[in-house]
Design a protein around this motif. Structure first.
Motif, PDB file in Angstrom:
ATOM      1  N   GLU A  22       0.861  -1.183   0.000  1.00  0.00           N
ATOM      2  CA  GLU A  22       0.000   0.000   0.000  1.00  0.00           C
ATOM      3  C   GLU A  22       0.895   1.229   0.000  1.00  0.00           C
ATOM      4  N   LYS A  23       1.216   1.716  -1.187  1.00  0.00           N
ATOM      5  CA  LYS A  23       2.201   2.774  -1.310  1.00  0.00           C
ATOM      6  C   LYS A  23       1.640   4.120  -0.864  1.00  0.00           C
ATOM      7  N   ALA A  24       2.513   4.898  -0.244  1.00  0.00           N
ATOM      8  CA  ALA A  24       2.146   6.249   0.151  1.00  0.00           C
ATOM      9  C   ALA A  24       2.161   7.153  -1.083  1.00  0.00           C
ATOM     10  N   ALA A  44       8.295   1.106  14.324  1.00  0.00           N
ATOM     11  CA  ALA A  44       7.050   1.154  15.100  1.00  0.00           C
ATOM     12  C   ALA A  44       6.678  -0.222  15.623  1.00  0.00           C
ATOM     13  N   SER A  45       6.893  -1.264  14.806  1.00  0.00           N
ATOM     14  CA  SER A  45       6.524  -2.615  15.227  1.00  0.00           C
ATOM     15  C   SER A  45       7.359  -3.076  16.415  1.00  0.00           C
ATOM     16  N   ARG A  46       8.633  -2.620  16.485  1.00  0.00           N
ATOM     17  CA  ARG A  46       9.469  -2.989  17.631  1.00  0.00           C
ATOM     18  C   ARG A  46       8.925  -2.384  18.920  1.00  0.00           C
ATOM     19  N   ARG A  47       8.106  -1.366  18.787  1.00  0.00           N
ATOM     20  CA  ARG A  47       7.495  -0.733  19.957  1.00  0.00           C
ATOM     21  C   ARG A  47       6.034  -1.138  20.114  1.00  0.00           C
ATOM     22  N   GLY A  48       5.641  -2.187  19.380  1.00  0.00           N
ATOM     23  CA  GLY A  48       4.297  -2.733  19.555  1.00  0.00           C
ATOM     24  C   GLY A  48       3.226  -2.037  18.752  1.00  0.00           C
ATOM     25  N   VAL A  49       3.602  -1.213  17.755  1.00  0.00           N
ATOM     26  CA  VAL A  49       2.609  -0.508  16.937  1.00  0.00           C
ATOM     27  C   VAL A  49       2.728  -1.018  15.510  1.00  0.00           C
ATOM     28  N   LEU A  50       1.627  -1.488  14.938  1.00  0.00           N
ATOM     29  CA  LEU A  50       1.648  -2.026  13.580  1.00  0.00           C
ATOM     30  C   LEU A  50       0.869  -1.110  12.643  1.00  0.00           C
ATOM     31  N   PHE A  51       1.566  -0.520  11.669  1.00  0.00           N
ATOM     32  CA  PHE A  51       0.926   0.274  10.629  1.00  0.00           C
ATOM     33  C   PHE A  51       0.537  -0.647   9.473  1.00  0.00           C
ATOM     34  N   LYS A  52      -0.662  -0.465   8.934  1.00  0.00           N
ATOM     35  CA  LYS A  52      -1.162  -1.341   7.882  1.00  0.00           C
ATOM     36  C   LYS A  52      -0.474  -1.085   6.546  1.00  0.00           C
ATOM     37  N   GLY A  53       0.235   0.012   6.402  1.00  0.00           N
ATOM     38  CA  GLY A  53       0.909   0.305   5.148  1.00  0.00           C
ATOM     39  C   GLY A  53       1.550   1.670   5.188  1.00  0.00           C
ATOM     40  N   ALA A  54       2.362   1.966   4.146  1.00  0.00           N
ATOM     41  CA  ALA A  54       3.070   3.237   4.102  1.00  0.00           C
ATOM     42  C   ALA A  54       2.104   4.418   4.014  1.00  0.00           C
ATOM     43  N   HIS A  79      -0.723   4.698   5.483  1.00  0.00           N
ATOM     44  CA  HIS A  79      -1.219   5.000   6.833  1.00  0.00           C
ATOM     45  C   HIS A  79      -0.138   5.699   7.656  1.00  0.00           C
ATOM     46  N   LEU A  80       1.123   5.296   7.449  1.00  0.00           N
ATOM     47  CA  LEU A  80       2.211   5.943   8.172  1.00  0.00           C
ATOM     48  C   LEU A  80       2.341   7.397   7.742  1.00  0.00           C
ATOM     49  N   GLU A  81       2.212   7.642   6.446  1.00  0.00           N
ATOM     50  CA  GLU A  81       2.302   9.020   5.952  1.00  0.00           C
ATOM     51  C   GLU A  81       1.144   9.866   6.470  1.00  0.00           C
ATOM     52  N   ALA A  82      -0.051   9.268   6.536  1.00  0.00           N
ATOM     53  CA  ALA A  82      -1.215  10.004   7.035  1.00  0.00           C
ATOM     54  C   ALA A  82      -1.076  10.332   8.518  1.00  0.00           C
ATOM     55  N   PHE A  83      -0.243   9.567   9.216  1.00  0.00           N
ATOM     56  CA  PHE A  83      -0.099   9.753  10.659  1.00  0.00           C
ATOM     57  C   PHE A  83       0.481  11.120  11.015  1.00  0.00           C
ATOM     58  N   ARG A  84       1.211  11.736  10.070  1.00  0.00           N
ATOM     59  CA  ARG A  84       1.801  13.043  10.375  1.00  0.00           C
ATOM     60  C   ARG A  84       0.738  14.128  10.517  1.00  0.00           C
ATOM     61  N   LYS A  85      -0.488  13.853  10.051  1.00  0.00           N
ATOM     62  CA  LYS A  85      -1.562  14.827  10.156  1.00  0.00           C
ATOM     63  C   LYS A  85      -2.416  14.626  11.401  1.00  0.00           C
TER      64      LYS A  85
END
Length: 530
Positions: free
Chosen positions: A292-294, A375-385, A387-393
């Motif tokens: 799931e590309k950003a 993020a996964s090493r800290r127990g947080v799983l993003f479903k795709g890039a 979603h990670l990019e959207a997280f900045r908002k």
């Protein structure tokens, strides 16, 4: 490869950067052989496996060792070449190929170049066969071969060597992130106990059909979704829901693959095939996460298709135009010295190397995937890039407390005795009632009590699903559980406070209310406090 396969009608190819795989969906099975042949034509070294045969283990360590071996050997010959070049035969490269010193200097550089760059050269040749003249392999090959032709051996071998070093660190970063993501979801059962004619046989979960009955023992992970048809137990659902409090299961209740059976033996009728089970869908989601590309990734992909031809065109212009213009009377005053083709070809080759789009094209996916892995090493799983990019908002975050902000481990925080009982007596009664239970709350109460329990004094133990336990010890009845157990018809224990909020264990002795114990989850040390 993805683009070439997607041009075939009835075939959908999806590159999974995270898993290092290309997932194929073929509408007609008769086309499989043709598609496989096409893949092997494009990339003969590709390994093709079916989803049934695919495993979680990857040969990442082997690839890492191979890269280190190449870097070490190439580095040895590269350093050897530098020593010979600058200490034993300085300036011999300018003398030309007629001297023996030239070849003595040339040989170690060439060996270093072949060891570190043979796969780049092979990729360039394959690209030429596909009429792809703008790949990073092609540009690297042109630049480095050109450097050899003009006598810049250290630059040619050095570029390939350092490219291989960069590839090693890139593989390490991606592999580390990939392992972090997969370790977060180690919820797949390796086997299922197929129950037939009163006996159980260990089989692969893929071999179990809908309607089959499986037996799940205490401590085993549930392999398939289904319905409990016999037995009662508690199940750890934290891997699926994050909830640390075990769920009580009885006949008619639904179990999901990925849960862990903590209590008794249960029989489950399978309701979904392995491919449709909860754990399979979760793992598929993880595998497709990086696909799931950003928006930034999609832009870079489009940009590189324009960027690369422009860079090649500018490099050609840089190599040809200045010498041509120098020989034109009108432009001679613009130059301070004689302009030669050798000088400008060298500059154009340098321009090609530093403008190679591989770093540009790969840096964005690697950055996103590295972020997902961190993020996964800290127990947080993003479903795709994306979603990670959207997280900045994001400006507000709502957390599930249990297992996220807390450890998911209960601890006794308050003891409230009533009717003349002391705190120590209340805690001892609770510990005695929970002595035979394997529930996490029971363990927390036993840990808080800290003393020894005379289990020989317990004449009977009854677990009441969704309520609590009833114990006969030393001829006296102890009831412990949630508030509902006090209201059962056979109990109807009088008490003034119906505490139901939070995790509370009520205790009664011979139908006389003794008080309640409050348990709370332990806050994580790294959780921010407000």
């Amino acid at each position: 490869m993805q683009d070439a396969l997607n041009e075939i009608e009835g075939v959908k190819a999806e590159l999974n950067f995270a898993a290092g795989t290309l997932i194929l969906e073929i509408q007609e099975s008769s086309m499989e052989e043709f598609v496989i042949k096409r893949i092997l034509q494009l990339e003969p070294e590709v390994q093709i496996v079916s989803t049934e045969e695919a495993t979680e283990e990857e040969n990442e360590e082997g690839r890492g060792r191979e890269l280190i071996k190449k870097i070490t050997l190439s580095g040895f010959f590269f350093v050897t070449g530098l020593i010979i070049d600058y200490y034993f035969f300085p300036g011999v490269r300018n003398a030309g190929a007629v001297t023996s010193g030239f070849w003595i200097v040339f040989f170690p550089y060439l060996v270093a170049y072949i060891i570190s760059g043979h796969d780049v050269l092979e990729g360039a040749v394959k690209g030429i066969r596909r009429l792809d003249f703008f790949s990073e392999n092609f540009l690297m090959s042109i630049a480095t071969i050109g450097a050899f032709l003009i006598g810049e051996f250290p630059e040619a071998a050095g570029v390939m060597l350092f490219f291989k070093v960069g590839e090693y660190f890139e593989d390490r970063a991606v592999g580390h992130s990939r392992r972090s993501i997969k370790s977060l979801l180690k919820i797949r059962a390796d086997y299922a106990n197929l129950y037939r004619d009163g006996e159980s046989i260990q089989v692969s979960p893929r071999d179990v059909k809908v309607g089959d009955i499986i037996l799940i023992k205490p401590g085993e992970r549930v392999p398939l979704d289904g319905e409990v048809i016999q037995g009662e137990t508690t199940a750890d659902t934290s891997a699926l829901t994050g909830e640390s409090v075990p769920r009580r299961l009885g006949v008619g209740d639904t179990v999901l693959s990925g849960m862990v059976n903590q209590g008794g033996v249960i029989l489950v009728r399978v309701s979904r095939a392995y491919e449709q089970s909860t754990v399979s869908r979760i793992l598929e989601l993880v595998e497709r996460a990086a696909s799931e590309k950003a928006q930034t990734e999609r832009f870079i992909t489009r940009f590189s298709r324009v960027y690369t031809p422009v860079v090649v065109s500018l490099a050609i212009a840089m190599a040809v135009l200045p010498p041509l213009l120098y020989h034109t009377k009108l432009f001679i005053p613009l130059f301070s010295h004689v302009q030669t083709y050798q000088e400008w070809i060298y500059r154009s080759l340098v321009f090609l190397v530093i403008s190679c789009p591989c770093a540009l094209v790969l840096s964005i996916p690697v950055a996103f995937f590295g972020g997902i892995g961190a993020a996964s090493r800290r127990g947080v799983l993003f479903k795709g890039a994306n979603h990670l990019e959207a997280f900045r908002k994001v400006h507000t975050v709502v957390f599930d407390k249990t297992g996220t902000l807390t450890e998911g481990v209960f601890k006794v925080v308050d003891i409230k005795p009533f009717n003349g009982f002391t705190s120590d007596e209340l805690l001892r009664l609770a510990a005695l009632s929970e002595a035979h239970s394997n529930h996490p709350i029971a363990k927390s109460i036993l840990d808080a009590y800290g003393g020894s329990i005379d289990e020989g004094s317990i004449q009977s133990y009854e677990e009441i699903p969704s309520y609590g336990v009833r114990v006969i010890a030393d001829g006296r009845e102890i009831v412990a559980g949630n508030d509902r157990i006090l209201h059962l018809d056979e109990n109807n224990i009088q008490h003034d406070n119906c505490v139901t909020e939070g995790t509370v264990v009520h205790v009664a002795l011979d139908k006389r209310y003794a008080g309640y114990i409050v348990l709370s989850d332990v806050i994580r040390e790294d959780a921010a406090k407000t």
